[in-house]
Enzyme design. Sequence first.
Site, PDB file in Angstrom:
ATOM      1  N   SER A 203      -2.602  -9.088  -1.305  1.00 58.45           N
ATOM      2  CA  SER A 203      -1.821  -8.411  -2.731  1.00 58.45           C
ATOM      3  C   SER A 203      -1.032  -7.355  -2.194  1.00 58.45           C
ATOM      4  O   SER A 203      -0.428  -6.906  -1.356  1.00 58.45           O
ATOM      5  CB  SER A 203      -2.478  -8.949  -3.809  1.00 58.45           C
ATOM      6  OG  SER A 203      -1.523  -8.939  -4.915  1.00 58.45           O
ATOM      7  N   ASP A 329       3.540 -19.343  -5.627  1.00 59.87           N
ATOM      8  CA  ASP A 329       2.966 -18.008  -6.013  1.00 59.87           C
ATOM      9  C   ASP A 329       3.379 -17.314  -7.128  1.00 59.87           C
ATOM     10  O   ASP A 329       4.685 -16.884  -7.213  1.00 59.87           O
ATOM     11  CB  ASP A 329       3.052 -17.027  -4.858  1.00 59.87           C
ATOM     12  CG  ASP A 329       2.129 -15.897  -5.139  1.00 59.87           C
ATOM     13  OD1 ASP A 329       1.992 -15.395  -6.191  1.00 59.87           O
ATOM     14  OD2 ASP A 329       1.851 -15.078  -4.261  1.00 59.87           O
ATOM     15  N   HIS A 358      -1.230 -17.602  -6.033  1.00 57.91           N
ATOM     16  CA  HIS A 358      -1.452 -16.192  -5.506  1.00 57.91           C
ATOM     17  C   HIS A 358      -2.925 -15.779  -5.267  1.00 57.91           C
ATOM     18  O   HIS A 358      -3.911 -15.864  -6.068  1.00 57.91           O
ATOM     19  CB  HIS A 358      -1.042 -14.983  -6.635  1.00 57.91           C
ATOM     20  CG  HIS A 358      -1.187 -13.665  -6.316  1.00 57.91           C
ATOM     21  ND1 HIS A 358      -0.002 -13.020  -5.474  1.00 57.91           N
ATOM     22  CD2 HIS A 358      -2.028 -12.526  -6.385  1.00 57.91           C
ATOM     23  CE1 HIS A 358      -0.237 -12.106  -5.194  1.00 57.91           C
ATOM     24  NE2 HIS A 358      -1.452 -11.574  -5.959  1.00 57.91           N
TER      25      HIS A 358
END
Length: 405
Positions: A203, A329, A358
């Site tokens: 991320s 996502d 995600h």
Amino acid sequence: MLSSSLSLQSGTWTELFFLLLVLGAALYLGYYWACVPQRPQLVAGSQFLAFLEKHCPITAETFYPTLWCLEGRIQTIFRVLLQPRPIVPYWSEALQTPDGGQLLLDWAEQQDSSRYPDPATRPIVLLLPGITGSSQETYILHIVDQAVRDGYRAVVFNNRGCRGEKLLTHRSYCAGNTEDLETVVKHIKHRYSQAPLLAVGISLGGILVLNHLARRGQAAGLVAALTLSACWDSFETTKSLETPLNLLLFNQHLTAGLCQFVDRNRKVMEKVVDVDYVLQARTVRQFDERYTAVVFGYKDYVSYYQTSSPRTKVGAIQIPVLCLNAADDPFSPVHALPVQAARQSPYVALLITAQGGHIGFLEGLFPWQHCYMSRLFHQYAKAIFRHPAELLSLRTLSPSVGGKS
């Protein structure tokens, strides 16, 4: 007589209910097997593509998302709830930064590695967690556990203040500033100069890795990198997170965590920002406008997002990096992925699954027993560390159109 009639009707309705339940389950299973499992889309230049197909067969395997957990938001949420926490025995190191701050590195390894018995040359995996994350995040623990079992030395770069320690300066971290990452890489290379170093960013950590690669080129200090659910375009990320459902499920929670971080370090923060104004932020965009842009010297959040987005920097990357993203996502919309740029890059490969959310990528009927990200990491790290000559050949390439999708 009446009682008998009611009993008969009750039995009929029960049978009908179970019949509809079985029919619904059969239809759902039919839909799942016919439409859901798909091979991921692998986009890369021809030689990097050949390297991945040869040494990372998972990149060509069908991805089977968890039967009862398909949608991206559900994958994102359920990963946090379902995955167990491996026990990882860390030892911590405080690293001083040039501006007077400090960050914590958490190390883990097997003292006796049969595959890499020489500590001086034992491969190192550097992990970068997501926003407000640390070495204690479940997704980090799983990859560290896999790295240690594979015989590598693992080290987690905790962004300033994210392990609960107080900030020594007003500056924390942001996606556009890679100075702390450069400090960490130099520190590791100074201590283990002969050990190959692979960076794994998740991320926000993935954004930092990509920006570091673009900024430093072949002097990045890494043999390769892997990103998981990196957000390529900060504008598209905030736009997606500000849709009503994502705002409720993710944005407000993330913003609250960021505000708690600022409030916990109010004493050093209030020297440069209006802390009370920052704490009124209700979205990540507002937080970035009121805190991040101010502290890191950007004109506004627009300038910050332009600088921090790796989407426009693919051509500057000169170290092999494999980037896993899911098309569903909620943090990184699929249309924001730099597919065309990756096709023309000798170094950047995109692996795009249809489902996964995600940092989710839950697979199998019982997802706590399987971890697609760990399996991908296992194969990719093995390929990187065992085939350095093939990897070095990529560095002699010039950008050319190629690859497949």
